[in-house]
Write a protein that holds these residues in place. Structure first.
Motif, PDB file in Angstrom:
ATOM      1  N   GLN A  78       0.815  -1.215   0.000  1.00 47.87           N
ATOM      2  CA  GLN A  78       0.000   0.000   0.000  1.00 47.87           C
ATOM      3  C   GLN A  78       0.850   1.266   0.000  1.00 47.87           C
ATOM      4  O   GLN A  78       0.334   2.353  -0.250  1.00 47.87           O
ATOM      5  CB  GLN A  78      -0.935  -0.007   1.206  1.00 47.87           C
ATOM      6  N   GLN A  79       2.134   1.140   0.266  1.00 47.90           N
ATOM      7  CA  GLN A  79       3.000   2.311   0.216  1.00 47.90           C
ATOM      8  C   GLN A  79       3.200   2.802  -1.214  1.00 47.90           C
ATOM      9  O   GLN A  79       3.637   3.937  -1.422  1.00 47.90           O
ATOM     10  CB  GLN A  79       4.358   1.981   0.839  1.00 47.90           C
ATOM     11  N   GLN A 259      -8.880   6.822   9.574  1.00 50.96           N
ATOM     12  CA  GLN A 259      -7.560   7.434   9.498  1.00 50.96           C
ATOM     13  C   GLN A 259      -7.573   8.793  10.184  1.00 50.96           C
ATOM     14  O   GLN A 259      -8.619   9.437  10.305  1.00 50.96           O
ATOM     15  CB  GLN A 259      -7.091   7.566   8.062  1.00 50.96           C
ATOM     16  N   THR A 261      -5.149  12.354  10.165  1.00 46.61           N
ATOM     17  CA  THR A 261      -4.031  13.123   9.622  1.00 46.61           C
ATOM     18  C   THR A 261      -3.670  14.236  10.603  1.00 46.61           C
ATOM     19  O   THR A 261      -4.539  14.968  11.080  1.00 46.61           O
ATOM     20  CB  THR A 261      -4.396  13.719   8.254  1.00 46.61           C
ATOM     21  N   ARG A 300      -1.470   1.319   9.518  1.00 48.41           N
ATOM     22  CA  ARG A 300      -0.440   1.921   8.670  1.00 48.41           C
ATOM     23  C   ARG A 300      -0.038   3.265   9.238  1.00 48.41           C
ATOM     24  O   ARG A 300      -0.885   4.121   9.511  1.00 48.41           O
ATOM     25  CB  ARG A 300      -0.970   2.076   7.245  1.00 48.41           C
ATOM     26  N   ASP A 302       2.115   6.468   8.226  1.00 48.65           N
ATOM     27  CA  ASP A 302       2.812   7.204   7.180  1.00 48.65           C
ATOM     28  C   ASP A 302       3.799   8.166   7.826  1.00 48.65           C
ATOM     29  O   ASP A 302       3.423   9.007   8.658  1.00 48.65           O
ATOM     30  CB  ASP A 302       1.814   7.970   6.315  1.00 48.65           C
ATOM     31  N   PRO A 308       6.525   3.906   4.908  1.00 50.16           N
ATOM     32  CA  PRO A 308       5.514   3.729   5.952  1.00 50.16           C
ATOM     33  C   PRO A 308       5.715   2.431   6.724  1.00 50.16           C
ATOM     34  O   PRO A 308       6.263   1.450   6.206  1.00 50.16           O
ATOM     35  CB  PRO A 308       4.200   3.716   5.165  1.00 50.16           C
ATOM     36  N   TRP A 350       2.905  11.491  10.293  1.00 54.63           N
ATOM     37  CA  TRP A 350       2.002  12.561   9.845  1.00 54.63           C
ATOM     38  C   TRP A 350       0.589  12.040   9.531  1.00 54.63           C
ATOM     39  O   TRP A 350      -0.347  12.823   9.421  1.00 54.63           O
ATOM     40  CB  TRP A 350       2.567  13.271   8.604  1.00 54.63           C
ATOM     41  N   ARG A 351       0.441  10.730   9.419  1.00 50.20           N
ATOM     42  CA  ARG A 351      -0.899  10.165   9.222  1.00 50.20           C
ATOM     43  C   ARG A 351      -0.915   8.729   9.734  1.00 50.20           C
ATOM     44  O   ARG A 351       0.055   7.978   9.563  1.00 50.20           O
ATOM     45  CB  ARG A 351      -1.306  10.202   7.757  1.00 50.20           C
ATOM     46  N   SER A 353      -3.592   5.281   9.828  1.00 48.00           N
ATOM     47  CA  SER A 353      -4.838   4.679   9.350  1.00 48.00           C
ATOM     48  C   SER A 353      -4.990   3.290   9.954  1.00 48.00           C
ATOM     49  O   SER A 353      -4.010   2.586  10.212  1.00 48.00           O
ATOM     50  CB  SER A 353      -4.857   4.593   7.822  1.00 48.00           C
TER      51      SER A 353
END
Length: 562
Positions: A78-79, A259, A261, A300, A302, A308, A350-351, A353
């Protein structure tokens, strides 16, 4: 973009092949490493033919392990794309496949190649990522799923030249990119099997003198479906872009995806843990409202200027308990951050999920009066299995499943107690079904005196087996003053020595001849096993399981009956 990955053992020193049973042909080769391929072994070949070419080690193929590995790889991919899925299979084998199971990853990279510096840079990044994880990949990039699949599986493998080896002993990943808008031209010279057609359709086209995809344009399109079936036109249109082909992703539905952010990146562990707690509570609330439980969760993280982090959590039973999910996810987070710190990295999040990629209904029923304690025990066992699998790894927490096998040490297989199943069936149901099938196979019951021993020694203990000296009465073990005469190869055992003590055998049953399967080949670990087993009772009490190795003539103690 299509990615065909090969994860079989690629050690160069010893040929290794994986065997699978075919309903018509018997034991066939499912996969083979580089050393075996260089000796002439190919997937689909009979194992008996392969072992005549080279002295190869033969192991049984585990399709569930392949499904777990490719699904785990898809979640980590997924990256590179938010839409990742497995190739979809037909009901019958096609395109020369040996086994009916997915072997390719499909990534929708529409509009995101610029984030990696272009399509060529994206292909190079995926190749490096696969190589770093010990995979040899063949990549194809095109405007349609069918064209990308054809390029990955056939265009990248047309070269017969030896490929240079990477540091891990693997060949370098191969890739091919079709120019924009030229998918039809890129696959025109590929064989018809690249369209993912069934073998009977390909044979019909060969009788018409057609060998490549580009030659299909010479046939009248109106009569193709009538004479050759609808699949040919559908696959051809999918490969050339006339018909769209969706990618069925492995992501959870929007209801099970969350998720968060951050406005500013943060390196603080406490903040990351708090985000996981919030999202896991929201996910648990949604699952509870719908009567669902999570069987697999992907978290996940990021990071800024770093790949990630993808954490994968498999559960023993469907679960919607927020506290339990929090504990498992935060435990994995601590391990990942410690690994990052040990390698000198300081991740900036920074994020974050969170998504449940596999769910199952929570079965609610009225509990019997005396069943409450048993239900609580099952819940506690499930929590223990989840916790141990999270801390130690799912491949360290295993359950045994009995299978029909002549060699006792190979009579069971070990499987992870948590994780993904191809059909999504809840694990406890599968275990009940497996135990029911084992009972139907005619396994010896507890009352059967000829059952297998409940205690198996691993490895088997070498012992001395003897008979009394001819012409003398048989003394008890305590009255022995000199070693007895060693037992001849043709006689049944009368005494054996274990832990310094001679045991008198009062009852003996056997021999029972057990040999290893011929399909394992001469180089397999248990290939040359030829044994005569005896079930014996001693005057001191107890039943034992002895065997004589027919290859060397030595005796061994292999088990004990309770």
């Amino acid at each position: 973009m299509s990615t065909d990955t090969t994860s079989v053992d690629c050690r160069l020193s010893q040929p290794l092949l994986l065997s699978a049973r075919d309903a018509r042909r018997g034991q066939i080769v499912a996969a083979v490493n580089l050393a075996g391929r260089r000796a002439g072994i190919r997937p689909g070949m009979r194992v008996s033919e392969a072992t005549t070419l080279v002295d190869a080690e033969v192991q049984e193929h585990d399709p569930q392990e392949d499904i777990d590995a490719i699904c785990s790889l898809a979640e980590q991919a997924q990256q590179f794309s938010p839409l990742v899925g497995l190739e979809q299979l037909d009901r019958q084998l096609w395109a020369g496949r040996t086994l009916l199971q997915p072997e390719c990853l499909l990534l929708d990279v529409t509009g995101i190649a610029g984030l990696f510096g272009g399509e060529d840079a994206l292909l190079e990044a995926v190749c490096l990522w696969l190589s770093s994880r010990g995979y040899f990949g063949c990549l194809g990039l095109a405007g349609s799923v069918g064209a990308a699949w054809a390029l990955a599986n056939y265009q990248t493998r047309q070269s017969r030249q030896e490929q240079p080896l990477a540091a891990q002993g693997l060949p370098e990943c191969r890739s091919f990119r079709a120019p924009l808008g030229e998918d039809s031209h890129a696959i025109a010279r590929l064989p018809l099997a690249a369209l993912r057609l069934e073998s009977n359709t390909i044979e019909s086209l060969h009788r018409l003198g057609l060998r490549t995809i580009g030659q299909l344009a010479e046939l009248p399109r109106a009569g193709m479906a009538t004479r050759l079936g609808d699949q040919l036109l559908a696959r051809w249109d999918q490969a050339t872009g006339r018909k769209s082909e969706p990618i069925i992703t492995l992501h959870g539905s929007p209801d099970w995806s969350l998720q968060q952010t951050l406005e500013y990146p943060t390196p603080h562990r406490d903040t990351m843990a708090e985000l996981i707690r919030r999202l896991s509570r929201k996910l648990a609330e949604r699952l509870s409202r719908r009567g669902e439980g999570a069987l697999r969760i992907v978290c996940r993280l990021d990071l800024v200027e770093s790949p990630p982090l993808v954490m994968q959590l498999g559960l023993f039973r469907p679960n919607s308990d927020a506290l339990h999910l929090e504990m498992l996810l935060t435990g994995q987070l601590e391990q990942e951050l410690r690994n990052q710190a040990s390698s000198g990295n300081s991740p900036l999040l920074w994020r974050l999920s969170l998504q449940a990629t596999l769910t199952a209904p929570l079965v609610w029923r009225q509990i019997d009066l005396f069943e409450a304690g048993e239900t609580i025990s099952r819940q506690q066992v499930a929590r223990l299995v989840d916790t141990l699998s999270c801390r130690l790894g799912r491949k360290q927490v295993l359950s045994a499943q009995v299978r029909r096998e002549a060699q006792p040490e190979l009579g069971c297989t070990l499987h992870p107690m948590t994780g993904r199943r191809q059909d999504g069936v809840e694990q406890e149901t599968v275990r009940k079904l497996s135990s029911r099938l084992s009972r139907n196979r005619g396994e010896p019951s507890r009352e059967d005196p000829g059952r297998r021993p409940t205690q198996l020694f691993s490895p088997a203990i070498e012992i001395q087996v003897a008979t009394p000296t001819p012409g003398t009465p048989t003394p008890g073990a305590a009255q022995l003053t000199s070693p007895p005469t060693l037992c001849s190869l043709a006689s049944s055992p009368r005494q054996f020595k274990h832990n310094g003590t001679w045991f008198d055998i009062v009852t003996s049953t056997g021999p029972e001849r057990l040999e290893s399967g011929w399909w394992r080949g001469a180089g397999a670990q248990h290939a040359s096993a030829r044994r005569d087993y005896y079930r014996v009772a001693t005057s001191q009490g107890g039943w034992w399981w002895l065997y004589r190795d027919l290859n060397c003539g030595k005796w061994f103690l292999h088990g004990a009956f309770d």
